[in-house]
Enzyme design. Sequence first.
Site, PDB file in Angstrom:
ATOM      1  N   ARG A 177      -2.647   2.035  -1.056  1.00 26.02           N
ATOM      2  CA  ARG A 177      -2.666   3.464  -1.409  1.00 26.02           C
ATOM      3  C   ARG A 177      -2.950   3.655  -2.891  1.00 26.02           C
ATOM      4  NH1 ARG A 177       3.479   3.816   0.545  1.00 26.02           N
ATOM      5  NH2 ARG A 177       2.592   2.170   1.843  1.00 26.02           N
ATOM      6  N   LYS A 232       4.567 -11.462  -0.533  1.00 22.70           N
ATOM      7  CA  LYS A 232       4.816 -11.500   0.902  1.00 22.70           C
ATOM      8  C   LYS A 232       5.445 -12.840   1.292  1.00 22.70           C
ATOM      9  CE  LYS A 232       0.857  -8.589   2.224  1.00 22.70           C
ATOM     10  NZ  LYS A 232       1.597  -7.526   2.891  1.00 22.70           N
TER      11      LYS A 232
END
Length: 501
Positions: A355, A280
């Site tokens: 996920r 990030k």
Amino acid sequence: MTRSPHKLIPAEFSPVPSLDNTCEVVAVRDFAADLDAVALLVAAGTDLTAVVGLGTDALAAAGFDAEPGSSLVVAQDGHPLVLVGIGKADELDADKLRDAAAAAARATAKKGGRIGIEVPELALDARTVGQVLTEGARLARYRYAVLKAEPKEVPLALLQLKVAGADAAELTAGIEVATVTVRAAAIARDLANTPPGHLTATDLAEVAAELGAEFGFEVEAYDKAQLIEMGCGGILGVNAGSVEEPRLVVLTYMPDGDPSGHLGMVGKGIMYDSGGISLKPSDPMHLLMKMDMGGAAAVLAAFTALRDLGTPAAVSGWLCCTDNMPSGSAYKLGDVLTARNGKTVEIKNTDAEGRIAMMDGLALAVEAGVDAIVDIATLTGAAMMALGKSRAAVLGNDQAMVDRVRDAAQATDEPVWQLPLERRYRKQLDSDVADISNLGGPHAGATTAALFLDEFVAGTPWAHIDIAGTMSSDADDSWRSAGATGYGARLLANLAAGFSA
């Protein structure tokens, strides 16, 4: 509690939420003389001349018009009186009354920790009034101060509620419900606010065990070696770059008597999300990544309320806990992981890790034979871009289950908005080398993430709540204190309390 050898933290620190810093809330006919302040909720058009010696025009000139959110401190003998506007009385509902109580608690915050709230006669039932007043005031005064040597805020120690025309027993019943829901929300906030070096996956498993022993649910934690035996390649893959072990934490609540059904809850527990190899950018959002376990925190916190709310259903929870770090051993773009149910997944972005970890929890929920599944996760920036920070996204394969979530959201003022599980986007997740990839195209990211999760519920009625936007608040906002909001804890507890197969 055993401390990780990788953490430079004093041995006396414990990430277990403090449950002894409670506030006494009581329904009264007359306020105690030693209160620090009293807040008077005022409906629009109310003549307060006999109360404060000032008429409506004079109060308006002083800046108080009784509109929602307006407040004015009035000097009086004894404790200060704070006027708090609630708008038109016939337009007041439970959510607005909760907000008004939050405004009252904030307006009296500098006066001290012993306050009273006086409420005019309302059309709402007394039990609801007692609950929402308590929730609004106590949640508004929440602060995460365990790491401050000298906390500045005075905690709320006593809250007295004086409600015109209300039955005291019914008010008290509402207060008792709120005591449970506020505790759950505060636990979720405490966990999500705790810095990542102070709360690892191993720590969260130990916190769960302590909370389970106190609040009547079973806890079993699976370590890395056990996860390898279980074939939980998702959690293990995300964990590959970390020096901290992962944990799959399984929670089990059983009611007295025959259960009305079996509800499964799956929570994303990424203790810190660096993005992995898909690192990030180092911007303010990075500071919030300690809250990427907000879904797991909400599930765990909801479990602390089940027994006290008399939940009739059996409820099982799967907390998929690890951090996501870059290193020489981290999972890579192009890797293929195998989930618990045997499905293979090509990694196209290591920052779509939630996920990946959750697919194992969903597969295990299916194996457990639950009647329905709800998962909650800080999953996609797309959901936040679409709905902002005030409303979570909900998607699912079963409209009845989605509607149950929407009803629970409305009851707790933890709002959701249904997005479509548009199956024509499923092809965006196709892979040339595996059964599915973990990333879709540039659009509809919240939907493609939900479509990925849908691959692991095997047709079980399922709803997915994406709380990427609602996990935190940049500033105090009504009863949502700055920092982690604890979003989902009260919603899930409400959902479970009314669940039947």
